[in-house]
Each structure stands twice: as C-alpha cells, then as structure tokens.
Design a protein around this motif. Structure first.
Motif, PDB file in Angstrom:
ATOM      1  N   ARG A 226     -40.566  15.078  50.769  1.00 24.77           N
ATOM      2  CA  ARG A 226     -40.083  15.923  50.667  1.00 24.77           C
ATOM      3  C   ARG A 226     -38.448  15.925  49.649  1.00 24.77           C
ATOM      4  N   VAL A 227     -37.815  14.818  49.650  1.00 22.29           N
ATOM      5  CA  VAL A 227     -36.649  14.785  48.432  1.00 22.29           C
ATOM      6  C   VAL A 227     -37.353  13.744  47.859  1.00 22.29           C
ATOM      7  N   GLU A 230     -39.645  16.469  45.331  1.00 20.53           N
ATOM      8  CA  GLU A 230     -39.008  17.485  44.560  1.00 20.53           C
ATOM      9  C   GLU A 230     -37.812  16.630  43.047  1.00 20.53           C
ATOM     10  N   TRP A 250     -24.391  17.265  43.130  1.00 16.37           N
ATOM     11  CA  TRP A 250     -24.217  18.126  43.201  1.00 16.37           C
ATOM     12  C   TRP A 250     -22.549  18.769  42.526  1.00 16.37           C
ATOM     13  N   SER A 284     -31.909  25.175  42.990  1.00 12.55           N
ATOM     14  CA  SER A 284     -30.936  26.392  44.157  1.00 12.55           C
ATOM     15  C   SER A 284     -32.173  26.446  45.467  1.00 12.55           C
ATOM     16  N   SER A 285     -33.223  26.047  45.517  1.00 13.98           N
ATOM     17  CA  SER A 285     -34.038  25.463  46.577  1.00 13.98           C
ATOM     18  C   SER A 285     -33.400  24.772  47.755  1.00 13.98           C
ATOM     19  N   LEU A 286     -33.188  23.413  46.536  1.00 14.48           N
ATOM     20  CA  LEU A 286     -32.402  22.737  47.881  1.00 14.48           C
ATOM     21  C   LEU A 286     -31.541  22.287  48.301  1.00 14.48           C
ATOM     22  N   ARG A 287     -32.108  21.704  49.692  1.00 17.39           N
ATOM     23  CA  ARG A 287     -30.390  22.131  51.316  1.00 17.39           C
ATOM     24  C   ARG A 287     -29.463  20.725  50.746  1.00 17.39           C
ATOM     25  N   ARG A 288     -28.657  21.169  50.426  1.00 12.12           N
ATOM     26  CA  ARG A 288     -27.210  20.331  49.892  1.00 12.12           C
ATOM     27  C   ARG A 288     -26.558  19.418  51.857  1.00 12.12           C
ATOM     28  N   VAL A 289     -26.789  17.614  51.977  1.00  8.28           N
ATOM     29  CA  VAL A 289     -26.452  17.541  53.155  1.00  8.28           C
ATOM     30  C   VAL A 289     -25.003  17.841  53.145  1.00  8.28           C
TER      31      VAL A 289
END
Length: 397
Positions: A226-227, A230, A250, A284-289
C-alpha cells in the motif's frame, strides 16, 4: 657574497665554499642581478635577481651548469632583465603557474563543496567526477588541460558504452568545473571544455493515455504494497519527481494551503507543488507512523523513507497492460501532457513542474493527435460558412 665578472674560466675553477657554509654566491659585475651559485658539492647553478613592481626582491632560476652553458644562462638572464624593465615579473609568473591547482585538487577543494551546498543531485555529479573525470584528467594542472584531451575523454566515454545523454552529462560537468575555476581565479586562460562536442539526444516520448491512466489507478487500488502504491498514485497526481515524493516529510505538507513544499529541489531552490482535490484526498487518507517524519515511511528502517517502489511499479505496469519500457519518470511526462491537452499554457505547466526554462516543459508537454487535428482544423475552417444554429430552418436561414 662575492662580486666579480663571471667567466668560463671561473666556472671551471670556482672559488671554494667557505668552511661551514652550504654555498657561495658570486654576483656578476656586467649583468645586474646575474648570480653564479657554487655548492659545496661543486655543483654550479645560475640565477637572476631583480625587484618586482612593488620593490620586492625576486629570483629566477636560469639553470644548472651542464644542463645549460654560461653563455646560454647569461643570454636568458639578459632577456629576463629586459622583460623586467618593460614591467614584467618572471618570478611572479612562475609562482602563479606553480600555484595553479590540478583538476583533482580544484574538484575536491572547491567544486564538490560548492555543489553539496547548492544541488540536490550533488551525489550524481560527485560520482561522475570520481569514477571517470578525475581518473582521466585529474592529475593535470587546470591550465594544462587541452581541448584535444577533452575530445579524447569523450571518445573514451563512448567506447565504454555510455549513452549519448550520459556522455553529455559528463561533458557538461567538466565544462562547469572549468567555468567556475576561471570565475574564481584558480587559473588564467580559456575553458578547454567550452565546446566539448555535445552528442545528439533523442528524447523518449512515452505518455499515458486517459484510458491507460484509469487502468493504472484501478490496479494501484489492488496493489498489496500500500505505501508504494500510494506513492506511485501521488506521483501520477502531481507530476513530481520520484525523490520529491519518496523523501517528502509531513512537516512539508500543508493541507490547508494545498501545497507540498520541496525544501531543496533539483536546481537548488525551494519549490511548491500544488495539490489537486484528488492529491489532497490521498494525503489526508494516509496513516502517519509514530516516530517517522516521512509521508511514505520505510518498512525496514526505522525513521527513514521508503527505499524504492520498483516492485510495485513493475507489477502495476504488467497488470494494467502498460508498455514494459514505461518508466516511473514518464508519469511526470504524462502529467504535463494531460495539462497541455486540456488547454493549460506551457508557463502554467512549467510552474507546476518546477522547470526553469520553457524549452524543458515543451519536451514534456506532448499534445495528443486529436488536439493537433483540432488545431489544424481551425485553419481549415477559414473562409468556410459558419455552421447554422439548431433553431434555424431552411425557410428562415
């Protein structure tokens, strides 16, 4: 210090060097500043002493007896003395020549530090210098490199099998090195790589059609990595360079202002990538690690960006039925082409892509055959009657 007329007889039977001294110097009574230096070993060397235009004492070595004769040394001394009288500085010229750095010294001490501070792609320039440019020409002083040697260097690159564009990149770097050396006063003279003989380049023209673009996005939605998927999706939506997306942090994403900032772009300047509605929705949909500042984090290295999207890109191309030779960078070409085909000017396209010159943008902005035919029809319609409107009838027309 002794003073007397220096003759052949004196050179054959010079006076002894005083005990404890390393040498004895005899100043000629005929030619001012002409010196015969006698070493304890018996070696004789001729010198000329003079004062430069600032009154500083300078000496020029004329030669060693045996390598030249007394008459040759005296004649050379007379020529240099005449040059001094006319405002010359033989010793200064000698010192300037000796001070000229080799190509390798200039590259290591001046050129590489400068590009590391100003160019994002400095690593590539440094690799070209260390692998090919310095091994070929690095030992020579800057003012001793000749255009013929640059031509020979080009021939070697071609014999090595490098492509025309890659050969041209090496020649451009070499030309830039000498341009900076002249500008910074490292030597005086000409740029031997000013006209290095650039080779013709055939620019690739691979672009995604709208249908191919749609198929690619559909395939990326099913990609297990997925990364990577995207990241490829964002490349297609922004026309950004691969490194600009993979190394995005970010802190450089401003969703409110709809912009992704690149602190150090290709040409060493900050640039801002506008975010479309689709790009904004994706980010906006991405998850921050937690603990990782990068938008697309590495799965293997903590706190680092992902290394590559090669695997996901290869799978996506195959699944979407795209050309096997399509490169990831061609998404940038396709982005520019899509903008141009929708009526946006080269200026607008260039601003979005971060180009310095319109000529660069024109290579990317490929116009579709349909749009070219439409443009040609505009001329074909000159002198033709205007089409009737729908509400016109034969009786009222």
């Amino acid at each position: 210090m002794a003073t007397e007329l220096i003759t052949r007889a004196l050179t054959k039977a010079p006076p002894p060097v005083p005990p404890g001294a390393r040498k004895l110097r005899i100043f000629d009574t005929r030619l001012r500043g002409f010196i015969m230096e006698v070493r304890a070993s018996g070696q004789i060397t001729f010198w000329l002493r003079y004062a430069d235009d600032r009154g500083r004492a300078r000496e020029v070595r004329l030669g060693r007896l045996g390598d030249i004769t007394l008459d040759q040394a005296r004649q050379k001394g007379e020529q240099l003395r005449a040059a001094v009288t006319l405002g010359g500085d033989p010793g200064g010229e000698r010192d300037r020549r000796r001070a000229v750095p080799t190509l390798a010294e200039f590259v290591e001490q001046k050129y590489l530090p400068q590009i590391r501070d100003t160019l994002r792609a400095a690593w590539d320039y440094e690799a070209m210098c260390r692998k090919r440019i310095l091994p070929a020409l690095g030992r020579k002083p800057l003012d001793r490199v000749e255009p013929g040697e640059v031509a020979e260097f080009r021939r070697r690159l071609l014999a090595e099998g490098l492509s025309n564009p890659r050969v041209n990149r090496h020649l451009a770097v070499l030309r830039r090195i000498f341009t900076l050396a002249l500008r910074w006063g490292a030597y005086e003279g000409r740029n031997p790589a000013e006209r290095p003989g650039m080779l013709p380049e055939r620019h690739r023209e691979e672009f995604l059609s709208d249908a191919e673009h749609i198929r690619l996005l559909a395939v990326l939605a099913e990609e297990p990595d997925r990364v990577a998927a995207e990241a490829i999706h964002l490349l297609a939506l922004t026309g950004a360079r691969k490194s600009e997306v993979l190394r995005a942090r970010w802190e450089h994403v401003d969703l409110g202002r709809r912009v992704l900032t690149v602190p150090l772009a290709k040409h060493g300047e900050r640039r801002h990538i506008p975010l479309s509605d689709a790009a904004l929705a994706l980010l906006s949909s991405l998850r921050r690690v937690p603990g990782n500042p990068f938008v697309f984090p590495s799965a293997r290295r903590r706190g680092q960006p992902m290394e590559s999207v090669r695997g996901a890109w290869g799978r996506a191309k195959a699944a979407a039925g795209l050309s096997p030779t399509l490169r990831l960078h061609d998404l940038r070409h396709s982005f520019a082409s899509a903008l141009a085909n929708r009526g946006h000017s080269l200026f607008e396209v260039g601003r979005i892509l971060g180009h310095k010159q319109v000529a660069t943008t024109s290579r990317y902005a490929h116009l579709s055959q349909e749009r070219l035919v439409e443009a040609a029809n505009a001329v074909g319609r000159i002198g033709q009657p205007a089409p009737r409107t729908d509400d016109a009838s034969p009786e009222t027309a």
